[in-house]
Design a protein around this motif. Structure first.
Motif, PDB file in Angstrom:
ATOM      1  N   LYS A 134      19.797 -11.120  12.022  1.00 52.54           N
ATOM      2  CA  LYS A 134      18.618 -11.167  11.223  1.00 52.54           C
ATOM      3  C   LYS A 134      17.365 -11.145  11.885  1.00 52.54           C
ATOM      4  O   LYS A 134      16.429 -10.378  11.972  1.00 52.54           O
ATOM      5  N   GLU A 140      17.189  -7.958  14.066  1.00 52.35           N
ATOM      6  CA  GLU A 140      16.731  -6.728  13.281  1.00 52.35           C
ATOM      7  C   GLU A 140      15.117  -6.878  13.092  1.00 52.35           C
ATOM      8  O   GLU A 140      14.400  -5.741  12.911  1.00 52.35           O
ATOM      9  N   ALA A 141      14.821  -7.964  12.728  1.00 47.21           N
ATOM     10  CA  ALA A 141      13.358  -8.173  12.313  1.00 47.21           C
ATOM     11  C   ALA A 141      12.591  -8.083  13.516  1.00 47.21           C
ATOM     12  O   ALA A 141      11.179  -7.306  13.411  1.00 47.21           O
ATOM     13  N   LYS A 142      12.659  -8.308  14.689  1.00 51.43           N
ATOM     14  CA  LYS A 142      12.025  -8.074  15.740  1.00 51.43           C
ATOM     15  C   LYS A 142      12.006  -6.625  16.133  1.00 51.43           C
ATOM     16  O   LYS A 142      10.834  -6.214  16.565  1.00 51.43           O
ATOM     17  N   ARG A 143      13.176  -5.906  15.995  1.00 49.79           N
ATOM     18  CA  ARG A 143      13.084  -4.395  16.382  1.00 49.79           C
ATOM     19  C   ARG A 143      12.332  -3.919  15.362  1.00 49.79           C
ATOM     20  O   ARG A 143      11.629  -2.842  15.636  1.00 49.79           O
ATOM     21  N   GLU A 144      12.190  -4.034  13.993  1.00 47.11           N
ATOM     22  CA  GLU A 144      11.507  -3.256  13.197  1.00 47.11           C
ATOM     23  C   GLU A 144       9.943  -4.104  13.006  1.00 47.11           C
ATOM     24  O   GLU A 144       9.233  -3.707  12.007  1.00 47.11           O
ATOM     25  N   GLU A 145       9.557  -5.059  13.580  1.00 46.42           N
ATOM     26  CA  GLU A 145       8.218  -5.562  13.799  1.00 46.42           C
ATOM     27  C   GLU A 145       8.052  -6.249  12.542  1.00 46.42           C
ATOM     28  O   GLU A 145       7.078  -6.268  11.836  1.00 46.42           O
ATOM     29  N   LYS A 146       9.119  -7.047  11.768  1.00 44.39           N
ATOM     30  CA  LYS A 146       8.832  -7.636  10.532  1.00 44.39           C
ATOM     31  C   LYS A 146       8.880  -9.052  10.756  1.00 44.39           C
ATOM     32  O   LYS A 146       9.276  -9.597  11.776  1.00 44.39           O
TER      33      LYS A 146
END
Length: 220
Positions: A129, A132-138
């Motif tokens: 998680k 994924e958050a870092k990849r989508e800059e969330k």
């Protein structure tokens, strides 16, 4: 790999058993000996003890059956097992009521399998998680704060609380009745002095004494 002996699985201390690896036959020529060994191990309810080479040194291993495959478990040599005597705590006394409480806790936590959310790799899921958050800059997901364990002063109270939590997590009645209760000491109140307001020269003392009733322990 060279097999040296066949022994009952119960005769091997689990602390000597390491990681497991599936074995496969080396080509079609070895397919029949592989199956023959698997069938023999399955019918005898025994395991094979073998020596093999790994990373440039001789290792000890255990062969067992899992389904249609043979599993090789790396084993520790006897001199690699540490003596636990020096790690044991100082001798303490455990009451029969406390042992019954522990057995009640074990019973409330018993299950037939190791499937479900309680046995998932939550660390890997949390890392996925975050990635994924870092990849989508969330924003990064918030991690729940771990509960801080308090100092256990009463072992029976801790056992009762653990049984209650275990039952509640499984949707069962969390009310505890089966745990034995410790006898409570009789309570004694301190004598109180009462002084009359109109007659300061005289004092009347009323000693009050109350005695608590000890409850008998209930068996589990």
């Amino acid at each position: 790999m060279e097999i040296d002996a066949f022994v009952a699985a119960d005769d091997i201390d689990p602390i000597r058993i390491g990681e497991g690896y599936y074995l496969s036959p080396d080509g079609q020529v070895a397919a029949k000996p592989y199956k023959l060994l698997r069938e023999a191990l399955a019918r005898s309810s025994k395991v094979a003890i073998a020596k093999y080479a790994w990373s440039g040194r001789e290792r000890l291993g255990m062969l067992r059956v899992r389904g249609d495959a043979i599993v090789l478990h790396a084993m520790h040599w006897p001199d690699e097992i540490r003596d636990p005597t020096e790690l044991l705590p100082e001798p303490v006394d455990v009451s029969e009521e406390e042992i019954k409480g522990a057995l009640a806790l074990m019973e409330s936590m018993s299950r037939d399998d190791l499937e479900g959310d309680d046995f998932k790799d939550t660390y890997t899921e949390a890392m996925e998680k975050i990635i994924e958050a870092k990849r989508e800059e969330k924003p990064l997901p918030e991690m729940p704060e771990p509960e801080k364990p308090g100092r256990v002063l009463d072992l029976m109270a801790a056992l009762e609380e653990s049984v209650s939590k275990a039952k509640a997590s499984r949707g069962e009645d969390a009310d505890i009745h089966e745990l034995p209760k410790k006898k409570t000491a009789a309570k004694k109140t301190t004598a109180k002095k009462t002084t009359g307001k109109k007659q300061p020269a005289k004092k009347t003392t009323a000693a009050k004494k109350t005695t608590g009733h000890a409850r008998r322990p209930r068996s589990a």
